[in-house]
Enzyme design. Structure first.
Site, mmCIF file in Angstrom:
data_model
loop_
_atom_site.group_PDB
_atom_site.id
_atom_site.type_symbol
_atom_site.label_atom_id
_atom_site.label_comp_id
_atom_site.label_asym_id
_atom_site.label_seq_id
_atom_site.Cartn_x
_atom_site.Cartn_y
_atom_site.Cartn_z
ATOM 1 C CG ASP A 22 -0.285 -0.418 2.499
ATOM 2 O OD1 ASP A 22 0.960 -0.405 2.565
ATOM 3 O OD2 ASP A 22 -1.000 -0.752 3.459
ATOM 4 C CG ASP B 88 -8.936 -0.843 11.694
ATOM 5 O OD1 ASP B 88 -7.956 -1.542 11.320
ATOM 6 O OD2 ASP B 88 -9.290 0.183 11.076
ATOM 7 C CG HIS C 168 -5.881 -1.851 8.684
ATOM 8 N ND1 HIS C 168 -6.056 -0.686 9.399
ATOM 9 C CD2 HIS C 168 -4.535 -1.956 8.518
ATOM 10 C CE1 HIS C 168 -4.880 -0.132 9.646
ATOM 11 N NE2 HIS C 168 -3.943 -0.881 9.126
ATOM 12 C CD GLU D 161 -8.774 1.422 7.742
ATOM 13 O OE1 GLU D 161 -8.695 0.455 8.525
ATOM 14 O OE2 GLU D 161 -8.296 2.544 7.994
HETATM 15 C C1 GLP Z 1 -0.394 0.493 8.406
HETATM 16 C C2 GLP Z 1 -0.118 -0.424 7.231
HETATM 17 C C3 GLP Z 1 -0.414 -1.857 7.573
HETATM 18 C C4 GLP Z 1 0.247 -2.220 8.884
HETATM 19 C C5 GLP Z 1 -0.290 -1.341 9.972
HETATM 20 C C6 GLP Z 1 0.261 -1.660 11.348
HETATM 21 O O1 GLP Z 1 -1.726 0.788 8.571
HETATM 22 N N1 GLP Z 1 -0.878 -0.067 6.091
HETATM 23 O O2 GLP Z 1 0.075 -2.693 6.524
HETATM 24 O O3 GLP Z 1 -0.006 -3.569 9.182
HETATM 25 O O4 GLP Z 1 0.093 -0.003 9.639
HETATM 26 O O5 GLP Z 1 1.373 -0.860 11.633
HETATM 27 P P1 GLP Z 1 2.308 -1.041 12.890
HETATM 28 O O6 GLP Z 1 3.143 -2.219 12.598
HETATM 29 O O7 GLP Z 1 3.091 0.237 12.941
HETATM 30 O O8 GLP Z 1 1.431 -1.239 14.065
#
Ligand code: GLP
Length: 259
Positions: free
Chosen positions: A67, A136, A138, A143
């Protein structure tokens, strides 16, 4: 679905990095699906260490990131392209021609998203998709309420995700509202998925993903349908799992050929 509970974040990172390294060794020309976020930092540091000290070779691999924020150019310090350069791409010997990220600056969103899907297919599909999980539930930026049949497309972030990701942006800068993300169905087509979750803030999402009903309200729960999916958790992220003792037992007693 395989659930591995590790004692701490460092062990989880080392185990996940080991799985990527094994994939690269088994098939040097493999296609890796890559993720961003704090969870990935330790994993990429361990991969970089293996490259430096153990000659782990990335030269024939292809990568596709999950993404990117809409409106952030690859040079923007908060873009996922920047994150990937800092933590992985500048640390290993990937061929820049085989690195792929969604283009957050594209003027033709539907055209670019279709092209991204075609590029994954043309590369032979993703061999191993690395995933984190949002609070959440995702995966990528799919989402809650994302179609479980979704493909690469534009999404609007929830207020929770924008608040969670605020910490990566300087004070005064807004977290973008829109993102491009591989869809749930795109992720599900990877031959293997490895989801890593660390910390108590992820425990409820992990519980919903692993033990809840399969529901678009927790996009990660779609992975229950994946034939080869591993959840690598630290103790805190596994804190709400009803069957935690069973997962530990099953992992400790797995047959020799599975080790
Ligand atoms: C973002 C990314 C996700 C990732 C999430 C969790 O939203 N798009 O791919 O899994 O962050 O991030 P963190 O590892 O910083 O908690």
């Amino acid at each position: 679905m395989e659930v591995i509970i590790t004692p701490d974040p460092a062990s989880a990172a080392s185990l996940a990095a080991g799985q990527l390294a094994a994939q690269l060794q088994a098939k040097p020309s493999c296609v890796l699906g890559l993720a961003t976020g704090n969870t990935m930092v330790g994993i990429y540091a361990e991969l970089a260490r293996r490259h430096r000290q153990e000659q782990l070779d990335f030269s024939r691999a292809t990568t596709f990131n999950l993404d990117e924020y809409v409106g952030l150019a690859p040079g923007h310090p908060c873009s996922y392209a920047s994150f990937m350069r800092t933590h992985l791409f500048d640390q290993v010997n990937l061929d820049p021609r085989r690195i792929n990220l969604p283009d957050g600056m594209t003027a033709d969103v539907p055209g670019f998203c279709a092209h991204y899907e075609q590029a994954i297919e043309a590369a032979g599909g993703i061999d191993l998709q690395l995933l984190g999980i949002g609070r959440d539930g995702h995966i990528g930026f799919n989402e809650p309420s994302s179609s479980l049949g979704s493909r690469t497309r534009i999404k609007t972030l929830t207020p929770l995700t924008r608040t969670s990701n605020r910490r990566h942006f300087p004070p005064g800068d807004d977290v973008p509202m829109h993102v491009l993300t591989m869809g749930v169905a795109t992720i599900m087509e990877a031959r293997r998925c490895v989801l890593v979750a660390l910390g108590a803030a992820k425990a409820a999402a992990v519980k919903a993903a692993v033990e809840g009903p399969v529901s678009a309200m927790c996009p990660a729960s779609a992975l229950q349908w994946h034939p080869r999916c591993t959840f690598i958790l630290d103790e805190a992220a596994a804190g709400e799992l009803a069957l935690a003792d069973y997962y530990r037992f099953a992992h400790e007693h797995r047959p020799a050929w599975q080790r």
